[in-house]
Design an enzyme around this catalytic site. Sequence first.
Site, PDB file in Angstrom:
ATOM      1  N   ASN A  47      49.146  29.966  29.498  1.00  0.00           N
ATOM      2  CA  ASN A  47      48.326  28.791  29.262  1.00  0.00           C
ATOM      3  C   ASN A  47      47.012  29.183  28.567  1.00  0.00           C
ATOM      4  O   ASN A  47      46.788  30.354  28.264  1.00  0.00           O
ATOM      5  CB  ASN A  47      48.081  28.059  30.586  1.00  0.00           C
ATOM      6  N   HIS A  77      38.191  52.924  33.814  1.00  0.00           N
ATOM      7  CA  HIS A  77      37.103  53.836  33.471  1.00  0.00           C
ATOM      8  C   HIS A  77      36.965  54.897  34.551  1.00  0.00           C
ATOM      9  O   HIS A  77      37.324  54.674  35.710  1.00  0.00           O
ATOM     10  CB  HIS A  77      35.794  53.064  33.324  1.00  0.00           C
ATOM     11  N   THR A 127      44.994  43.918  43.113  1.00  0.00           N
ATOM     12  CA  THR A 127      44.597  45.313  42.992  1.00  0.00           C
ATOM     13  C   THR A 127      45.735  46.278  43.296  1.00  0.00           C
ATOM     14  O   THR A 127      45.621  47.460  43.014  1.00  0.00           O
ATOM     15  CB  THR A 127      43.435  45.625  43.959  1.00  0.00           C
ATOM     16  N   LYS A 128      46.821  45.761  43.905  1.00  0.00           N
ATOM     17  CA  LYS A 128      47.962  46.602  44.301  1.00  0.00           C
ATOM     18  C   LYS A 128      49.261  45.925  43.899  1.00  0.00           C
ATOM     19  O   LYS A 128      49.308  44.714  43.677  1.00  0.00           O
ATOM     20  CB  LYS A 128      47.958  46.807  45.819  1.00  0.00           C
ATOM     21  N   ARG A 142      46.260  39.398  49.071  1.00  0.00           N
ATOM     22  CA  ARG A 142      47.044  39.854  50.219  1.00  0.00           C
ATOM     23  C   ARG A 142      48.215  38.900  50.392  1.00  0.00           C
ATOM     24  O   ARG A 142      48.121  37.719  50.037  1.00  0.00           O
ATOM     25  CB  ARG A 142      46.196  39.831  51.480  1.00  0.00           C
TER      26      ARG A 142
END
Length: 148
Positions: A47, A77, A127-128, A142
């Site tokens: 979108n 980084h 993040t995972k 989560r």
Amino acid sequence: MLGTGLSERSSVLKERLGFVGEGAAIRPPFHCDYGYSIKLGKDVFLNFNCVILDGVEVVIGDGTQIGPGVQLLTADHPRTPEERASGAEFGKPIHIGKNVWIGAGALILPGVNIGDDAIIGAGSVVTKDVPKGTTVMGNPARPKKASA
């Protein structure tokens, strides 16, 4: 690409991206670093206002739908100030499975893999890795707890 027809936009995508499956569509505006590292499966939909930092490979599986303002960020980084000051940068690939739904404004961070049929809640920061068929939400994302 704004103001151009669907077939013309499709032609531009196929010219500039690494791979574009049949029926894949991106609504403008769309921003990416290079384009050639992006592979879109069949019937993928992005979108408005999506961003893909594609210094390395980004693969999006067939039938995946991505909401407005989603960012797929492969760029990373160094963690130490001295290394960052040198301008060093590296990337970690992102792989998104088939039939995934990513809600508006979600961020997918470097190196994340999202399994087939997963759902990412709007505004989530992933993040995972997300296993197949899992719904995640929040910051950090989560798994959704089962309703009683």
